[in-house]
Design a protein around this motif. Structure first.
Motif, PDB file in Angstrom:
ATOM      1  N   SER A  36      34.334  44.432  42.432  1.00  0.00           N
ATOM      2  CA  SER A  36      33.875  45.608  43.179  1.00  0.00           C
ATOM      3  C   SER A  36      34.769  46.815  42.947  1.00  0.00           C
ATOM      4  CB  SER A  36      33.794  45.295  44.680  1.00  0.00           C
ATOM      5  OG  SER A  36      35.092  45.163  45.223  1.00  0.00           O
ATOM      6  N   ARG A  37      35.989  46.590  42.480  1.00  0.00           N
ATOM      7  CA  ARG A  37      36.934  47.684  42.223  1.00  0.00           C
ATOM      8  C   ARG A  37      36.946  48.132  40.761  1.00  0.00           C
ATOM      9  NH1 ARG A  37      41.832  45.070  45.737  1.00  0.00           N
ATOM     10  NH2 ARG A  37      40.936  45.514  47.775  1.00  0.00           N
ATOM     11  N   SER A  38      36.127  47.531  39.940  1.00  0.00           N
ATOM     12  CA  SER A  38      36.110  47.874  38.524  1.00  0.00           C
ATOM     13  C   SER A  38      35.727  49.334  38.346  1.00  0.00           C
ATOM     14  CB  SER A  38      35.109  46.990  37.773  1.00  0.00           C
ATOM     15  OG  SER A  38      35.066  47.357  36.418  1.00  0.00           O
ATOM     16  N   GLU A  39      36.400  50.000  37.435  1.00  0.00           N
ATOM     17  CA  GLU A  39      36.146  51.419  37.200  1.00  0.00           C
ATOM     18  C   GLU A  39      35.511  51.671  35.838  1.00  0.00           C
ATOM     19  OE1 GLU A  39      39.799  53.499  37.860  1.00  0.00           O
ATOM     20  OE2 GLU A  39      39.895  52.892  39.956  1.00  0.00           O
ATOM     21  N   THR A  40      35.037  50.631  35.180  1.00  0.00           N
ATOM     22  CA  THR A  40      34.425  50.798  33.869  1.00  0.00           C
ATOM     23  C   THR A  40      32.931  50.517  33.949  1.00  0.00           C
ATOM     24  OG1 THR A  40      34.795  48.504  33.214  1.00  0.00           O
ATOM     25  CG2 THR A  40      36.562  50.055  32.731  1.00  0.00           C
ATOM     26  N   SER A  41      32.201  51.015  32.968  1.00  0.00           N
ATOM     27  CA  SER A  41      30.751  50.803  32.972  1.00  0.00           C
ATOM     28  C   SER A  41      30.377  49.403  32.507  1.00  0.00           C
ATOM     29  CB  SER A  41      30.066  51.844  32.092  1.00  0.00           C
ATOM     30  OG  SER A  41      30.516  51.721  30.755  1.00  0.00           O
ATOM     31  N   ALA A  42      31.281  48.762  31.753  1.00  0.00           N
ATOM     32  CA  ALA A  42      31.039  47.393  31.296  1.00  0.00           C
ATOM     33  C   ALA A  42      32.378  46.668  31.225  1.00  0.00           C
ATOM     34  CB  ALA A  42      30.367  47.394  29.929  1.00  0.00           C
ATOM     35  N   GLU A  43      32.417  45.469  31.807  1.00  0.00           N
ATOM     36  CA  GLU A  43      33.642  44.688  31.828  1.00  0.00           C
ATOM     37  C   GLU A  43      33.275  43.240  32.132  1.00  0.00           C
ATOM     38  OE1 GLU A  43      38.070  45.094  33.729  1.00  0.00           O
ATOM     39  OE2 GLU A  43      36.412  45.754  34.978  1.00  0.00           O
ATOM     40  N   ILE A  44      34.120  42.321  31.670  1.00  0.00           N
ATOM     41  CA  ILE A  44      33.936  40.908  31.961  1.00  0.00           C
ATOM     42  C   ILE A  44      35.182  40.420  32.685  1.00  0.00           C
ATOM     43  CG2 ILE A  44      33.610  38.597  31.000  1.00  0.00           C
ATOM     44  CD1 ILE A  44      32.244  39.970  28.583  1.00  0.00           C
ATOM     45  N   LEU A  45      34.981  39.841  33.870  1.00  0.00           N
ATOM     46  CA  LEU A  45      36.084  39.283  34.651  1.00  0.00           C
ATOM     47  C   LEU A  45      35.909  37.774  34.712  1.00  0.00           C
ATOM     48  CD1 LEU A  45      36.202  41.754  37.682  1.00  0.00           C
ATOM     49  CD2 LEU A  45      37.497  41.842  35.559  1.00  0.00           C
ATOM     50  N   ILE A  46      36.996  37.061  34.468  1.00  0.00           N
ATOM     51  CA  ILE A  46      36.955  35.606  34.489  1.00  0.00           C
ATOM     52  C   ILE A  46      37.933  35.108  35.538  1.00  0.00           C
ATOM     53  CG2 ILE A  46      37.323  33.503  33.156  1.00  0.00           C
ATOM     54  CD1 ILE A  46      36.635  35.105  30.668  1.00  0.00           C
ATOM     55  N   GLY A  47      37.420  34.358  36.497  1.00  0.00           N
ATOM     56  CA  GLY A  47      38.266  33.764  37.524  1.00  0.00           C
ATOM     57  C   GLY A  47      38.887  32.489  36.986  1.00  0.00           C
ATOM     58  N   ILE A  48      40.204  32.499  36.846  1.00  0.00           N
ATOM     59  CA  ILE A  48      40.908  31.336  36.326  1.00  0.00           C
ATOM     60  C   ILE A  48      41.841  30.818  37.412  1.00  0.00           C
ATOM     61  CG2 ILE A  48      42.529  30.491  34.591  1.00  0.00           C
ATOM     62  CD1 ILE A  48      41.382  32.540  32.658  1.00  0.00           C
ATOM     63  N   PRO A  49      41.596  29.598  37.892  1.00  0.00           N
ATOM     64  CA  PRO A  49      42.449  29.047  38.947  1.00  0.00           C
ATOM     65  C   PRO A  49      43.818  28.654  38.402  1.00  0.00           C
ATOM     66  CG  PRO A  49      40.857  27.407  38.261  1.00  0.00           C
ATOM     67  CD  PRO A  49      40.556  28.661  37.489  1.00  0.00           C
ATOM     68  N   ILE A  50      44.859  29.136  39.048  1.00  0.00           N
ATOM     69  CA  ILE A  50      46.234  28.808  38.678  1.00  0.00           C
ATOM     70  C   ILE A  50      46.966  28.465  39.967  1.00  0.00           C
ATOM     71  CG2 ILE A  50      48.405  29.736  37.733  1.00  0.00           C
ATOM     72  CD1 ILE A  50      46.307  29.366  35.582  1.00  0.00           C
ATOM     73  N   ASP A  51      47.812  27.476  39.916  1.00  0.00           N
ATOM     74  CA  ASP A  51      48.625  27.104  41.074  1.00  0.00           C
ATOM     75  C   ASP A  51      49.453  28.320  41.498  1.00  0.00           C
ATOM     76  OD1 ASP A  51      50.482  26.125  42.889  1.00  0.00           O
ATOM     77  OD2 ASP A  51      50.799  24.256  41.781  1.00  0.00           O
ATOM     78  N   PRO A  52      49.311  28.781  42.747  1.00  0.00           N
ATOM     79  CA  PRO A  52      50.035  29.973  43.203  1.00  0.00           C
ATOM     80  C   PRO A  52      51.553  29.809  43.177  1.00  0.00           C
ATOM     81  CG  PRO A  52      48.887  28.926  45.035  1.00  0.00           C
ATOM     82  CD  PRO A  52      48.482  28.203  43.781  1.00  0.00           C
ATOM     83  N   ARG A  53      52.016  28.571  43.093  1.00  0.00           N
ATOM     84  CA  ARG A  53      53.462  28.341  43.030  1.00  0.00           C
ATOM     85  C   ARG A  53      54.012  28.558  41.623  1.00  0.00           C
ATOM     86  NH1 ARG A  53      52.866  22.597  45.713  1.00  0.00           N
ATOM     87  NH2 ARG A  53      51.252  22.708  44.162  1.00  0.00           N
ATOM     88  N   THR A  54      53.117  28.794  40.659  1.00  0.00           N
ATOM     89  CA  THR A  54      53.544  29.081  39.296  1.00  0.00           C
ATOM     90  C   THR A  54      54.391  30.344  39.318  1.00  0.00           C
ATOM     91  OG1 THR A  54      51.516  28.124  38.438  1.00  0.00           O
ATOM     92  CG2 THR A  54      52.699  29.593  36.967  1.00  0.00           C
ATOM     93  N   VAL A  55      55.439  30.356  38.504  1.00  0.00           N
ATOM     94  CA  VAL A  55      56.371  31.486  38.495  1.00  0.00           C
ATOM     95  C   VAL A  55      55.648  32.805  38.265  1.00  0.00           C
ATOM     96  CG1 VAL A  55      58.345  32.498  37.296  1.00  0.00           C
ATOM     97  CG2 VAL A  55      58.289  30.043  37.734  1.00  0.00           C
ATOM     98  N   SER A  56      54.742  32.860  37.320  1.00  0.00           N
ATOM     99  CA  SER A  56      54.010  34.091  37.010  1.00  0.00           C
ATOM    100  C   SER A  56      52.533  33.765  36.805  1.00  0.00           C
ATOM    101  CB  SER A  56      54.595  34.750  35.763  1.00  0.00           C
ATOM    102  OG  SER A  56      53.867  35.898  35.443  1.00  0.00           O
ATOM    103  N   PRO A  57      51.759  33.673  37.904  1.00  0.00           N
ATOM    104  CA  PRO A  57      50.348  33.283  37.753  1.00  0.00           C
ATOM    105  C   PRO A  57      49.540  34.258  36.894  1.00  0.00           C
ATOM    106  CG  PRO A  57      50.877  33.745  40.068  1.00  0.00           C
ATOM    107  CD  PRO A  57      52.141  33.846  39.292  1.00  0.00           C
ATOM    108  N   GLU A  58      49.832  35.568  36.991  1.00  0.00           N
ATOM    109  CA  GLU A  58      49.087  36.549  36.195  1.00  0.00           C
ATOM    110  C   GLU A  58      49.318  36.305  34.702  1.00  0.00           C
ATOM    111  OE1 GLU A  58      51.376  37.543  38.553  1.00  0.00           O
ATOM    112  OE2 GLU A  58      49.964  37.955  40.174  1.00  0.00           O
TER     113      GLU A  58
END
Length: 103
Positions: free
Chosen positions: A40-62
């Protein structure tokens, strides 16, 4: 929205705008739980977002999500296979910044 399961892992993809036949469409790996908010916050006319589950305790989830996305797009995997369904001709993948290492 596209959902699929591969090897016991669930994937959710949101395609924003019309990507069929387009080149250089941005693609981002985001937290699975905030996928719709990010879309909903995307600012482009076309984009693909992929939800990838990562353990939140991971040092750097992003960074972990970005690494997984880049690996699957370059070497093949379910995410790459899914892109054929969208009809996109090419995507722009964020470049990973070098990891900061303590001396």
């Amino acid at each position: 929205m596209i959902t699929f399961t591969h090897g016991g892992d669930d994937y959710v993809v949101v395609v924003i705008g019309s990507v069929r036949g387009r080149r250089d469409v941005p693609i981002r790996a985001v937290d699975e739980e905030s996928l719709l908010v990010d879309a909903s916050r995307s600012e482009t006319s076309a984009e693909i977002l992929i939800g990838i589950p990562i353990d939140p305790r991971t040092v750097s989830p992003e960074r972990c999500r970005e690494r997984m996305l880049a690996s699957q797009l370059c070497q093949g995997g379910p995410i790459r296979q899914m892109l054929s369904v969208t009809g996109v001709h090419s995507v722009l993948v964020p470049v990973l910044a070098p990891a900061n290492h303590a001396a």
